[in-house]
Design an enzyme around this catalytic site. Structure first.
Site, PDB file in Angstrom:
ATOM      1  N   GLY A  17     -20.506  67.218  68.834  1.00 13.71           N
ATOM      2  CA  GLY A  17     -20.563  67.595  70.247  1.00 13.71           C
ATOM      3  C   GLY A  17     -20.783  66.393  71.157  1.00 13.71           C
ATOM      4  N   GLU A  36     -27.556  57.157  69.422  1.00 16.26           N
ATOM      5  CA  GLU A  36     -27.582  57.906  68.159  1.00 16.26           C
ATOM      6  C   GLU A  36     -28.684  57.333  67.259  1.00 16.26           C
ATOM      7  OE1 GLU A  36     -26.166  60.569  66.491  1.00 16.26           O
ATOM      8  OE2 GLU A  36     -27.398  59.849  64.840  1.00 16.26           O
ATOM      9  N   HIS A  49     -13.841  73.786  59.760  1.00 17.45           N
ATOM     10  CA  HIS A  49     -12.651  74.386  60.380  1.00 17.45           C
ATOM     11  C   HIS A  49     -12.635  73.959  61.845  1.00 17.45           C
ATOM     12  CE1 HIS A  49     -12.375  78.118  57.599  1.00 17.45           C
ATOM     13  NE2 HIS A  49     -13.362  77.375  57.134  1.00 17.45           N
ATOM     14  N   ARG A 110     -15.312  66.886  57.249  1.00 20.94           N
ATOM     15  CA  ARG A 110     -16.117  66.640  58.442  1.00 20.94           C
ATOM     16  C   ARG A 110     -16.224  65.141  58.772  1.00 20.94           C
ATOM     17  NH1 ARG A 110     -20.537  70.081  60.171  1.00 20.94           N
ATOM     18  NH2 ARG A 110     -21.802  68.824  61.526  1.00 20.94           N
ATOM     19  N   LEU A 132     -34.221  58.827  70.107  1.00 23.93           N
ATOM     20  CA  LEU A 132     -35.018  59.101  71.313  1.00 23.93           C
ATOM     21  C   LEU A 132     -36.380  59.652  70.891  1.00 23.93           C
ATOM     22  CD1 LEU A 132     -34.824  59.354  74.513  1.00 23.93           C
ATOM     23  CD2 LEU A 132     -34.527  61.799  74.065  1.00 23.93           C
ATOM     24  N   TYR A 218     -11.800  76.162  50.977  1.00 22.40           N
ATOM     25  CA  TYR A 218     -10.605  75.712  51.700  1.00 22.40           C
ATOM     26  C   TYR A 218     -10.255  74.263  51.396  1.00 22.40           C
ATOM     27  CZ  TYR A 218     -14.234  74.330  55.182  1.00 22.40           C
ATOM     28  OH  TYR A 218     -15.348  73.826  55.823  1.00 22.40           O
ATOM     29  N   ALA A 311     -19.608  73.917  65.512  1.00 21.85           N
ATOM     30  CA  ALA A 311     -19.181  72.639  66.096  1.00 21.85           C
ATOM     31  C   ALA A 311     -18.133  72.887  67.174  1.00 21.85           C
ATOM     32  CB  ALA A 311     -18.620  71.732  65.009  1.00 21.85           C
ATOM     33  N   CYS A 312     -17.296  73.887  66.938  1.00 21.37           N
ATOM     34  CA  CYS A 312     -16.276  74.204  67.951  1.00 21.37           C
ATOM     35  C   CYS A 312     -16.957  74.568  69.273  1.00 21.37           C
ATOM     36  CB  CYS A 312     -15.382  75.343  67.467  1.00 21.37           C
ATOM     37  SG  CYS A 312     -14.301  74.851  66.100  1.00 21.37           S
TER      38      CYS A 312
HETATM   39  P1  FAD Z   1     -25.171  67.745  65.365  1.00 18.73           P
HETATM   40  O1  FAD Z   1     -23.890  67.746  64.639  1.00 18.73           O
HETATM   41  O2  FAD Z   1     -26.398  68.157  64.624  1.00 18.73           O
HETATM   42  O3  FAD Z   1     -25.374  66.279  65.942  1.00 18.73           O
HETATM   43  C1  FAD Z   1     -26.574  65.870  66.512  1.00 18.73           C
HETATM   44  C2  FAD Z   1     -26.616  64.351  66.490  1.00 18.73           C
HETATM   45  O4  FAD Z   1     -27.753  63.923  67.224  1.00 18.73           O
HETATM   46  C3  FAD Z   1     -26.759  63.773  65.094  1.00 18.73           C
HETATM   47  O5  FAD Z   1     -25.837  62.725  64.922  1.00 18.73           O
HETATM   48  C4  FAD Z   1     -28.199  63.299  65.044  1.00 18.73           C
HETATM   49  O6  FAD Z   1     -28.395  62.193  64.178  1.00 18.73           O
HETATM   50  C5  FAD Z   1     -28.439  62.921  66.506  1.00 18.73           C
HETATM   51  N1  FAD Z   1     -29.847  62.988  66.914  1.00 18.73           N
HETATM   52  C6  FAD Z   1     -30.751  63.959  66.638  1.00 18.73           C
HETATM   53  N2  FAD Z   1     -31.932  63.688  67.200  1.00 18.73           N
HETATM   54  C7  FAD Z   1     -31.782  62.510  67.876  1.00 18.73           C
HETATM   55  C8  FAD Z   1     -32.653  61.711  68.653  1.00 18.73           C
HETATM   56  N3  FAD Z   1     -33.929  62.066  68.870  1.00 18.73           N
HETATM   57  N4  FAD Z   1     -32.170  60.577  69.207  1.00 18.73           N
HETATM   58  C9  FAD Z   1     -30.870  60.201  69.006  1.00 18.73           C
HETATM   59  N5  FAD Z   1     -30.006  60.918  68.240  1.00 18.73           N
HETATM   60  C10 FAD Z   1     -30.450  62.064  67.696  1.00 18.73           C
HETATM   61  N6  FAD Z   1     -18.910  74.427  62.757  1.00 18.73           N
HETATM   62  C11 FAD Z   1     -17.575  74.607  62.960  1.00 18.73           C
HETATM   63  O7  FAD Z   1     -17.125  74.579  64.127  1.00 18.73           O
HETATM   64  N7  FAD Z   1     -16.716  74.840  61.928  1.00 18.73           N
HETATM   65  C12 FAD Z   1     -17.163  74.894  60.619  1.00 18.73           C
HETATM   66  O8  FAD Z   1     -16.372  75.106  59.707  1.00 18.73           O
HETATM   67  C13 FAD Z   1     -18.563  74.705  60.374  1.00 18.73           C
HETATM   68  N8  FAD Z   1     -19.061  74.736  59.100  1.00 18.73           N
HETATM   69  C14 FAD Z   1     -20.397  74.525  58.904  1.00 18.73           C
HETATM   70  C15 FAD Z   1     -20.909  74.571  57.596  1.00 18.73           C
HETATM   71  C16 FAD Z   1     -22.277  74.359  57.358  1.00 18.73           C
HETATM   72  C17 FAD Z   1     -22.796  74.445  55.962  1.00 18.73           C
HETATM   73  C18 FAD Z   1     -23.143  74.076  58.447  1.00 18.73           C
HETATM   74  C19 FAD Z   1     -24.624  73.835  58.220  1.00 18.73           C
HETATM   75  C20 FAD Z   1     -22.647  74.039  59.743  1.00 18.73           C
HETATM   76  C21 FAD Z   1     -21.284  74.271  59.988  1.00 18.73           C
HETATM   77  N9  FAD Z   1     -20.752  74.253  61.281  1.00 18.73           N
HETATM   78  C22 FAD Z   1     -19.420  74.459  61.501  1.00 18.73           C
HETATM   79  C23 FAD Z   1     -21.651  74.064  62.434  1.00 18.73           C
HETATM   80  C24 FAD Z   1     -21.679  72.651  62.897  1.00 18.73           C
HETATM   81  O9  FAD Z   1     -21.942  71.769  61.840  1.00 18.73           O
HETATM   82  C25 FAD Z   1     -22.721  72.458  64.001  1.00 18.73           C
HETATM   83  O10 FAD Z   1     -22.689  73.527  64.902  1.00 18.73           O
HETATM   84  C26 FAD Z   1     -22.385  71.157  64.742  1.00 18.73           C
HETATM   85  O11 FAD Z   1     -22.562  70.058  63.886  1.00 18.73           O
HETATM   86  C27 FAD Z   1     -23.234  71.001  66.002  1.00 18.73           C
HETATM   87  O12 FAD Z   1     -22.866  69.805  66.634  1.00 18.73           O
HETATM   88  P2  FAD Z   1     -23.879  69.038  67.579  1.00 18.73           P
HETATM   89  O13 FAD Z   1     -23.160  67.825  68.026  1.00 18.73           O
HETATM   90  O14 FAD Z   1     -24.422  69.989  68.574  1.00 18.73           O
HETATM   91  O15 FAD Z   1     -25.115  68.662  66.644  1.00 18.73           O
END
Ligand code: FAD
Length: 381
Positions: A17, A36, A49, A110, A132, A218, A311-312
């Site tokens: 995201g 990060e 996906h 991923r 942070l 998949y 993630a979407c």
């Molecule tokens: P994150 O991916 O968690 O990224 C957060 C980032 O912030 C990380 O890089 C972390 O290191 C960083 N961070 C955290 N705290 C701090 C801090 N204090 N200071 C600086 N950096 C920090 N979603 C899909 O759309 N399709 C799928 O097929 C899918 N399959 C999944 C399968 C599994 C088993 C799981 C667990 C999840 C799946 N998801 C899927 C969901 C998806 O992984 C999450 O919803 C997505 O990663 C969220 O993205 P984000 O960027 O919000 O958070």
């Protein structure tokens, strides 16, 4: 006292995201820096996906063709009974998705997806090793303090820092996420062993045992060289501090093996290295932004992964937030954040609810409301 660096927009977290938010905001002409906590990213063994809803965003970022070339293109999302193999639903993707939903549906590793997202960010805007630790809201900026001792003043702060978000904690107070009662096993299977079964594995199939457990399997590469599964299994508790631990072929066999369909049996037999992960959760949140702080993705609507849209939703958030800020300009961030939340709250909450219920595409249903959505063009009010 040393002078503190000042920047316009800080994105905290360069996950799927945050990386999308940074790229879209930079494209829109904003001065953005991304912080990060990780020292670097590694290619962990997991698939994801990406629906047509989000491929439209990658189109705008110039990544669609590249991702489509790397990823696999399932013709269908099949749901099948884990014991009998009976087809419970056949949801059309492939060419149908391109035509009806306006972009391809891909499944991809991923790490490969994330690497492409990181590669389009200007290297000097991305700061690894910046966890942070604290933030202080001041009248005309937010003072950010990082674990490495650096301090930065940011005009706006986008919290894309995942389920344990520091920004969320600042807005709503400390509260640990809830254990959802479910874990998932994740494995990239041994392709030689899988091929040796002689069975023709579908590119995207979810094996169901009523609602008590499942295996989503998949392809993660278009050339068929990688196949992955993630399970969903209810358990009483998760008593480990680690984010994930090793599982084993024996454990997979104990959970899924008895009476399993030969294709499931083949998946278990082709399992060499498998890990298991707890799924954490939060209830829908009352506050997505306040003042100069705004959340996106898992920081504001984490969900169990059963709809393959977590993630979407984070990337859709990024697109709508970048559009809202482009409409208003950064100075009128309060209006932008209101537009963003209005556009996103109902949809993200609905996806969160269905994802947690684990019913998505088990029976035949029309997924158009998810996949045909166009975050780059949806009207913003
Ligand atoms: P994150 O991916 O968690 O990224 C957060 C980032 O912030 C990380 O890089 C972390 O290191 C960083 N961070 C955290 N705290 C701090 C801090 N204090 N200071 C600086 N950096 C920090 N979603 C899909 O759309 N399709 C799928 O097929 C899918 N399959 C999944 C399968 C599994 C088993 C799981 C667990 C999840 C799946 N998801 C899927 C969901 C998806 O992984 C999450 O919803 C997505 O990663 C969220 O993205 P984000 O960027 O919000 O958070």
């Amino acid at each position: 006292m040393t002078a503190i660096d000042r920047i316009d927009i800080a994105v905290i977290g360069a996950g799927l995201g945050g990386a999308a938010a940074a790229a879209l905001l930079i494209d829109a002409g904003f001065e953005v820096e991304v912080f990060e906590q990780a020292p670097e990213f590694v290619r962990l063994g997991a698939g994801i996906h990406i629906g047509p809803n989000v491929m439209k965003i990658f189109r705008a970022l110039g990544l669609e063709d590249r991702l489509a070339a790397i990823g696999a293109h399932p013709d269908h999302w099949f749901s099948r009974d884990g014991m009998t193999g009976e087809y419970l639903s056949r949801i059309k993707l492939g060419d149908f998705a391109r035509r009806e939903y306006g972009a391809p549906y891909i499944t991809i590793h991923r790490g490969d997806l994330h690497a492409e997202q990181i590669a389009i960010l200007p290297r000097d805007r991305l700061h690894f090793g910046h966890g942070l630790t604290d933030l202080e809201e001041r009248e005309d900026h937010v003072l950010l303090t990082f674990a490495n001792g650096r301090q930065i003043g940011a005009g706006l702060v986008i919290g894309a820092d995942g389920i344990n978000s520091r920004i969320r904690e600042k807005l709503l107070g400390p509260e640990k996420p809830k254990f959802s009662g479910w874990i998932g096993h994740r494995a990239l299977v041994d392709m030689d062993k899988l091929r040796a079964t002689g069975l023709d594995y579908e590119r995207c199939v979810k094996w169901w045992w009523d609602l008590s457990r499942h295996i989503m399997a998949y392809a993660t590469k278009g050339d068929g060289s990688e196949y992955y599964y993630v399970t969903g299994v209810p358990v009483d508790s998760w008593d480990h501090d680690a984010g994930f631990i090793d599982s084993s072929q024996e454990e997979m066999d104990a959970i899924f093996g008895a009476g399993a369909h030969p294709m499931v049996r083949g998946l278990i037999d082709a399992t060499t290295h498998v890990t298991k992960w707890p799924f954490w959760n939060r209830d829908p949140m009352s506050l997505w932004s306040r003042g100069r702080l705004c959340l996106l993705g898992d920081a504001c609507h984490p969900m169990r992964p059963h709809m393959a849209q977590g993630a979407c939703m984070a990337i859709e958030d990024a697109a709508v937030l970048a559009r809202a800020l482009s409409l208003t300009g950064a100075d009128d961030f309060r209006t932008a954040f209101r537009i963003y939340e209005n556009a996103r709250r109902d949809r993200a909450t609905k996806v969160q609810t269905i994802s947690n219920a684990n019913t998505w595409l088990k029976e035949p249903e029309d997924p158009a409301w998810v996949y045909a959505y166009d975050p780059m063009n949806v009207p913003l009010h």
